[in-house]
Every structure is written in C-alpha cells, then in structure tokens.
Design a protein around this motif. Structure first.
Motif, PDB file in Angstrom:
ATOM      1  N   HIS A   1      27.071  48.429  44.440  1.00 48.00           N
ATOM      2  CA  HIS A   1      27.034  47.272  45.335  1.00 48.00           C
ATOM      3  C   HIS A   1      28.432  46.720  45.539  1.00 48.00           C
ATOM      4  O   HIS A   1      29.341  47.010  44.776  1.00 48.00           O
ATOM      5  CB  HIS A   1      26.077  46.195  44.807  1.00 48.00           C
ATOM      6  N   VAL A   2      28.558  45.945  46.540  1.00 54.57           N
ATOM      7  CA  VAL A   2      29.839  45.380  46.931  1.00 54.57           C
ATOM      8  C   VAL A   2      30.168  44.165  46.052  1.00 54.57           C
ATOM      9  O   VAL A   2      29.278  43.412  45.681  1.00 54.57           O
ATOM     10  CB  VAL A   2      29.760  45.001  48.430  1.00 54.57           C
ATOM     11  N   ILE A   3      31.425  44.012  45.727  1.00 56.09           N
ATOM     12  CA  ILE A   3      31.874  42.808  45.012  1.00 56.09           C
ATOM     13  C   ILE A   3      32.582  41.935  46.043  1.00 56.09           C
ATOM     14  O   ILE A   3      33.553  42.368  46.673  1.00 56.09           O
ATOM     15  CB  ILE A   3      32.850  43.162  43.865  1.00 56.09           C
ATOM     16  N   LEU A   4      32.081  40.723  46.222  1.00 54.23           N
ATOM     17  CA  LEU A   4      32.632  39.860  47.258  1.00 54.23           C
ATOM     18  C   LEU A   4      33.967  39.246  46.829  1.00 54.23           C
ATOM     19  O   LEU A   4      34.251  39.095  45.644  1.00 54.23           O
ATOM     20  CB  LEU A   4      31.629  38.762  47.620  1.00 54.23           C
ATOM     21  N   THR A   5      34.758  38.897  47.822  1.00 53.14           N
ATOM     22  CA  THR A   5      36.094  38.348  47.611  1.00 53.14           C
ATOM     23  C   THR A   5      36.009  36.978  46.937  1.00 53.14           C
ATOM     24  O   THR A   5      35.225  36.134  47.362  1.00 53.14           O
ATOM     25  CB  THR A   5      36.801  38.197  48.971  1.00 53.14           C
ATOM     26  N   PRO A   6      36.824  36.753  45.890  1.00 49.37           N
ATOM     27  CA  PRO A   6      36.836  35.437  45.230  1.00 49.37           C
ATOM     28  C   PRO A   6      37.203  34.317  46.214  1.00 49.37           C
ATOM     29  O   PRO A   6      37.997  34.523  47.135  1.00 49.37           O
ATOM     30  CB  PRO A   6      37.925  35.579  44.161  1.00 49.37           C
ATOM     31  N   THR A   7      36.602  33.144  45.984  1.00 49.66           N
ATOM     32  CA  THR A   7      36.848  31.978  46.839  1.00 49.66           C
ATOM     33  C   THR A   7      37.191  30.775  45.968  1.00 49.66           C
ATOM     34  O   THR A   7      37.104  30.833  44.743  1.00 49.66           O
ATOM     35  CB  THR A   7      35.585  31.627  47.659  1.00 49.66           C
ATOM     36  N   ASN A   8      37.534  29.673  46.629  1.00 44.22           N
ATOM     37  CA  ASN A   8      37.802  28.384  45.946  1.00 44.22           C
ATOM     38  C   ASN A   8      38.824  28.537  44.824  1.00 44.22           C
ATOM     39  O   ASN A   8      38.679  27.942  43.757  1.00 44.22           O
ATOM     40  CB  ASN A   8      36.510  27.791  45.364  1.00 44.22           C
ATOM     41  N   ILE A  21      44.125  29.360  36.519  1.00 41.38           N
ATOM     42  CA  ILE A  21      43.460  29.205  37.809  1.00 41.38           C
ATOM     43  C   ILE A  21      41.961  29.319  37.607  1.00 41.38           C
ATOM     44  O   ILE A  21      41.493  29.932  36.645  1.00 41.38           O
ATOM     45  CB  ILE A  21      43.928  30.262  38.834  1.00 41.38           C
ATOM     46  N   ARG A  22      41.235  28.713  38.511  1.00 45.34           N
ATOM     47  CA  ARG A  22      39.778  28.812  38.490  1.00 45.34           C
ATOM     48  C   ARG A  22      39.339  29.283  39.869  1.00 45.34           C
ATOM     49  O   ARG A  22      39.941  28.910  40.868  1.00 45.34           O
ATOM     50  CB  ARG A  22      39.159  27.459  38.151  1.00 45.34           C
ATOM     51  N   PHE A  23      38.306  30.108  39.900  1.00 43.70           N
ATOM     52  CA  PHE A  23      37.818  30.600  41.187  1.00 43.70           C
ATOM     53  C   PHE A  23      36.354  30.963  41.066  1.00 43.70           C
ATOM     54  O   PHE A  23      35.807  31.028  39.974  1.00 43.70           O
ATOM     55  CB  PHE A  23      38.637  31.820  41.654  1.00 43.70           C
ATOM     56  N   GLN A  24      35.724  31.164  42.206  1.00 41.24           N
ATOM     57  CA  GLN A  24      34.314  31.557  42.237  1.00 41.24           C
ATOM     58  C   GLN A  24      34.201  32.917  42.915  1.00 41.24           C
ATOM     59  O   GLN A  24      35.068  33.296  43.693  1.00 41.24           O
ATOM     60  CB  GLN A  24      33.496  30.519  42.996  1.00 41.24           C
ATOM     61  N   VAL A  25      33.131  33.626  42.590  1.00 42.88           N
ATOM     62  CA  VAL A  25      32.843  34.892  43.256  1.00 42.88           C
ATOM     63  C   VAL A  25      31.445  34.767  43.860  1.00 42.88           C
ATOM     64  O   VAL A  25      30.478  34.608  43.129  1.00 42.88           O
ATOM     65  CB  VAL A  25      32.904  36.078  42.270  1.00 42.88           C
ATOM     66  N   PRO A  26      31.366  34.783  45.190  1.00 44.54           N
ATOM     67  CA  PRO A  26      30.049  34.651  45.815  1.00 44.54           C
ATOM     68  C   PRO A  26      29.145  35.822  45.449  1.00 44.54           C
ATOM     69  O   PRO A  26      29.624  36.933  45.226  1.00 44.54           O
ATOM     70  CB  PRO A  26      30.356  34.660  47.318  1.00 44.54           C
ATOM     71  N   GLU A  79      53.333  32.327  44.717  1.00 46.53           N
ATOM     72  CA  GLU A  79      52.137  32.591  45.512  1.00 46.53           C
ATOM     73  C   GLU A  79      51.179  33.390  44.654  1.00 46.53           C
ATOM     74  O   GLU A  79      51.550  34.433  44.111  1.00 46.53           O
ATOM     75  CB  GLU A  79      52.483  33.397  46.764  1.00 46.53           C
ATOM     76  N   ILE A  80      49.936  32.908  44.546  1.00 48.55           N
ATOM     77  CA  ILE A  80      48.962  33.548  43.660  1.00 48.55           C
ATOM     78  C   ILE A  80      47.731  33.953  44.463  1.00 48.55           C
ATOM     79  O   ILE A  80      47.218  33.176  45.269  1.00 48.55           O
ATOM     80  CB  ILE A  80      48.514  32.580  42.541  1.00 48.55           C
ATOM     81  N   ALA A  81      47.265  35.175  44.233  1.00 51.45           N
ATOM     82  CA  ALA A  81      45.979  35.627  44.764  1.00 51.45           C
ATOM     83  C   ALA A  81      45.281  36.363  43.618  1.00 51.45           C
ATOM     84  O   ALA A  81      45.926  36.797  42.654  1.00 51.45           O
ATOM     85  CB  ALA A  81      46.162  36.536  45.969  1.00 51.45           C
ATOM     86  N   VAL A  82      43.963  36.513  43.721  1.00 47.96           N
ATOM     87  CA  VAL A  82      43.223  37.182  42.642  1.00 47.96           C
ATOM     88  C   VAL A  82      42.134  38.060  43.247  1.00 47.96           C
ATOM     89  O   VAL A  82      41.601  37.764  44.307  1.00 47.96           O
ATOM     90  CB  VAL A  82      42.620  36.140  41.651  1.00 47.96           C
ATOM     91  N   ARG A  83      41.846  39.169  42.577  1.00 44.61           N
ATOM     92  CA  ARG A  83      40.670  39.965  42.919  1.00 44.61           C
ATOM     93  C   ARG A  83      39.951  40.315  41.630  1.00 44.61           C
ATOM     94  O   ARG A  83      40.540  40.261  40.550  1.00 44.61           O
ATOM     95  CB  ARG A  83      41.030  41.211  43.722  1.00 44.61           C
ATOM     96  N   VAL A  84      38.680  40.635  41.749  1.00 49.23           N
ATOM     97  CA  VAL A  84      37.883  40.917  40.559  1.00 49.23           C
ATOM     98  C   VAL A  84      37.359  42.344  40.608  1.00 49.23           C
ATOM     99  O   VAL A  84      37.284  42.963  41.670  1.00 49.23           O
ATOM    100  CB  VAL A  84      36.716  39.916  40.399  1.00 49.23           C
ATOM    101  N   ILE A  85      37.010  42.844  39.434  1.00 49.80           N
ATOM    102  CA  ILE A  85      36.620  44.241  39.279  1.00 49.80           C
ATOM    103  C   ILE A  85      35.336  44.310  38.461  1.00 49.80           C
ATOM    104  O   ILE A  85      35.218  43.655  37.421  1.00 49.80           O
ATOM    105  CB  ILE A  85      37.717  45.040  38.541  1.00 49.80           C
ATOM    106  N   ALA A  86      34.406  45.097  38.940  1.00 48.85           N
ATOM    107  CA  ALA A  86      33.225  45.446  38.150  1.00 48.85           C
ATOM    108  C   ALA A  86      33.488  46.842  37.605  1.00 48.85           C
ATOM    109  O   ALA A  86      33.550  47.817  38.363  1.00 48.85           O
ATOM    110  CB  ALA A  86      31.970  45.425  39.009  1.00 48.85           C
ATOM    111  N   VAL A  87      33.730  46.933  36.313  1.00 48.16           N
ATOM    112  CA  VAL A  87      34.071  48.206  35.689  1.00 48.16           C
ATOM    113  C   VAL A  87      32.786  48.970  35.393  1.00 48.16           C
ATOM    114  O   VAL A  87      31.852  48.424  34.824  1.00 48.16           O
ATOM    115  CB  VAL A  87      34.908  47.981  34.415  1.00 48.16           C
TER     116      VAL A  87
END
Length: 101
Positions: A1-8, A21-26, A79-87
């Motif tokens: 399944h797709v992992i959605l882009t982190p938000t907030n 940093i704190r973020f959410q993943v839809p 400048e900060i960006a983040v992505r998440v990974i489902a291993v």
C-alpha cells in the motif's frame, strides 16, 4: 500500500542545536489506522536539500497520529523536510513533506 506524504510538520523545540519536529502521516481511506501507522517504522530528514540517513521512529503511544523526529541543525537558516518509510519485504517510502524553515 501507499504511504502518504507527512503533513503538519512543525518545530516543537531546539535544544543545543538539536531540533525536534513533529508531524502527522495521513491514513489512506479504507485502511486500519493502527496497522497502517504501526507499519511506518523509519523516517528520513532532508536538511538544506541534503538527505540524512534514515532513522528509526520512536514508538508513539499517543495513537500514532503524531510522530516526532530530531535533527542536528547547521548554523544559520535551515530548511527541513521529512519522509517516512514502511520497512518490509519491499520498503515503501512516502514523498517528502513540504519544507519548513
């Protein structure tokens, strides 16, 4: 399944040059939220357009809707960006979030 882009994505604190940093993943429509969030195990931060090594996400007991990560900042503007990974058998990566300063 797709992992959605982190938000907030937002900074919740900086202590001695280390930024938290704190973020959410839809969660995609139709998925079990708990299983989905439990499948997300790592994050990767991009600082000033340089991707850092992926890191294990701390287990988040607050329903897993909010994730926290830390990065050592450079001097000056960052400048900060983040992505998440489902291993898994085949690692699944989200896209990078929008960038914050």
């Amino acid at each position: 399944h797709v992992i959605l882009t982190p938000t907030n994505l937002h900074v919740i604190g900086v202590v001695e040059g280390t930024c938290t940093i704190r973020f959410q993943v839809p969660c995609p429509q139709g998925f079990n939220e708990q299983d989905y969030w439990n499948s997300i195990t790592h994050y990767q931060i991009k600082l000033n357009n340089v991707g850092y090594m992926r890191q294990k996400l701390p287990i988040n007991r607050a329903g897993n809707t909010k994730f926290e990560a830390q990065i050592k900042l450079n001097k000056g503007e960052n400048e900060i960006a983040v992505r998440v990974i489902a291993v898994g058998e085949k690692d699944r990566w989200s896209s990078y979030s929008s960038t914050i300063h």
